[in-house]
Design an enzyme around this catalytic site. Structure first.
Site, PDB file in Angstrom:
ATOM      1  N   LYS A  59     -16.475  -4.019  -0.255  1.00  0.00           N
ATOM      2  CA  LYS A  59     -17.154  -2.980   0.519  1.00  0.00           C
ATOM      3  C   LYS A  59     -18.529  -2.620  -0.053  1.00  0.00           C
ATOM      4  CE  LYS A  59     -13.316  -1.100   3.107  1.00  0.00           C
ATOM      5  NZ  LYS A  59     -12.407   0.018   3.387  1.00  0.00           N
ATOM      6  N   ARG A  94      -5.586  -3.703  -0.788  1.00  0.00           N
ATOM      7  CA  ARG A  94      -5.860  -4.616   0.327  1.00  0.00           C
ATOM      8  C   ARG A  94      -7.118  -5.408  -0.004  1.00  0.00           C
ATOM      9  NH1 ARG A  94      -9.064  -4.710   4.922  1.00  0.00           N
ATOM     10  NH2 ARG A  94      -8.109  -5.448   6.870  1.00  0.00           N
TER      11      ARG A  94
END
Length: 287
Positions: A226, A266
């Site tokens: 991210k 995740r």
């Protein structure tokens, strides 16, 4: 149940792991931020999911709609066409499959095809039919912190105290989900890193995962590749590395999250994170 299992929490109807679980990502999309288009073909997506399991994934999260900032929503029929064959194919091979969707119809058909978990980044807010569908199926449900669609960019990302606000908003959402019929032991919470949050917000939430765990539900951390990691890694006044060059940083977050008691992480690249959570468990076991 070991101390480690008890501290991380257990999700009803899912396997019990003695460490932080690893959730591998299969994006059946042409436009996801880090790997869009690589697994768009059903056969390739199923093979990729099986490869992730071979590399150490405990469960596989299948999604047919990109949730990156600015992404345009796909229509329901297209999402179903992308997701259901992949869920069915992986489940038939004995994989524990999570479906990443904001649509009740996709969740319902995925569960019927063998899916085990519904991972809704809106926490049931995007589709009012979602909570009743999941409740009727008796399936586990991930409630992520969400402040709305990101088609206009990073919306509503202003906080006075990001940790207390995210925890408070998640608590309220969990109460609504339970009132809607989903059992408390079926619920996982996710702080929603990168969703209506700036890099400093994401880092603060990671630094205070204990506050999220105090909600009393297992915690899923989805930090993989991210933007905040790119921000951390960027040289001063330099450009952040591209998404696929953030896997070592992702594994570092995975180790930290596992050490703090996260139920699962995740990730797109599984092998390094699978090693990281096992090292964290070994250190934990030596204390």
């Amino acid at each position: 149940m070991s101390t480690s299992q008890a501290s991380r929490g257990h999700v009803a109807h899912l396997p019990v792991w003695d460490r932080c679980a690893v959730m591998g990502v299969v994006n059946v999309t042409p436009d996801s931020f880090s790997d869009g288009g690589r697994w768009f073909d059903t056969t390739a997506a199923i093979k990729h999911g099986l490869d992730l399991v071979a590399q150490g994934a405990d469960l596989v999260d299948v999604g047919g709609e990109s949730t990156r900032p600015g992404a345009t929503r796909v229509d329901e029929d297209e999402e179903l066409k992308r997701v259901i064959p992949v869920v069915r194919g992986l489940a038939s091979e004995g994989v524990t499959v999570s479906v990443d969707t904001m649509r009740a119809s996709v969740a319902e058909q995925s569960l019927a095809a063998g899916g085990a978990l519904v991972n809704d980044v809106s926490g049931g807010l995007a589709d009012p039919a979602m909570v009743p569908v999941v409740a009727a199926a008796g399936a586990p449900f991930v409630v992520m912190h969400w402040r709305g669609f990101l088609e206009g960019g990073n919306v509503r990302g202003v906080y006075e105290d990001v940790v207390s606000e995210v925890v408070g908003e998640l608590h309220a959402r969990v109460e609504a989900v339970v009132a809607g019929g989903i059992a408390p032991d079926h619920i996982v919470v996710d702080p929603g890193l990168g969703f209506s949050k700036e890099p400093e917000h994401d880092l603060a939430l990671l630094a205070h995962l204990d506050k999220l765990r105090a909600l009393g539900h297992p915690v899923l951390v989805a930090a993989s590749r991210k933007r905040f990691l790119g921000h951390v890694l960027a040289a001063e006044q330099g450009a952040p590395p591209p998404a696929r060059e953030r896997d070592a940083a992702t594994a570092a977050v995975s180790a930290l999250a596992a050490h703090t008691g996260a139920w699962a992480v995740r990730v797109h690249e599984v092998r390094a994170t699978a090693d990281a959570v096992r090292v964290a468990r070994a250190v934990e076991g030596a204390q």
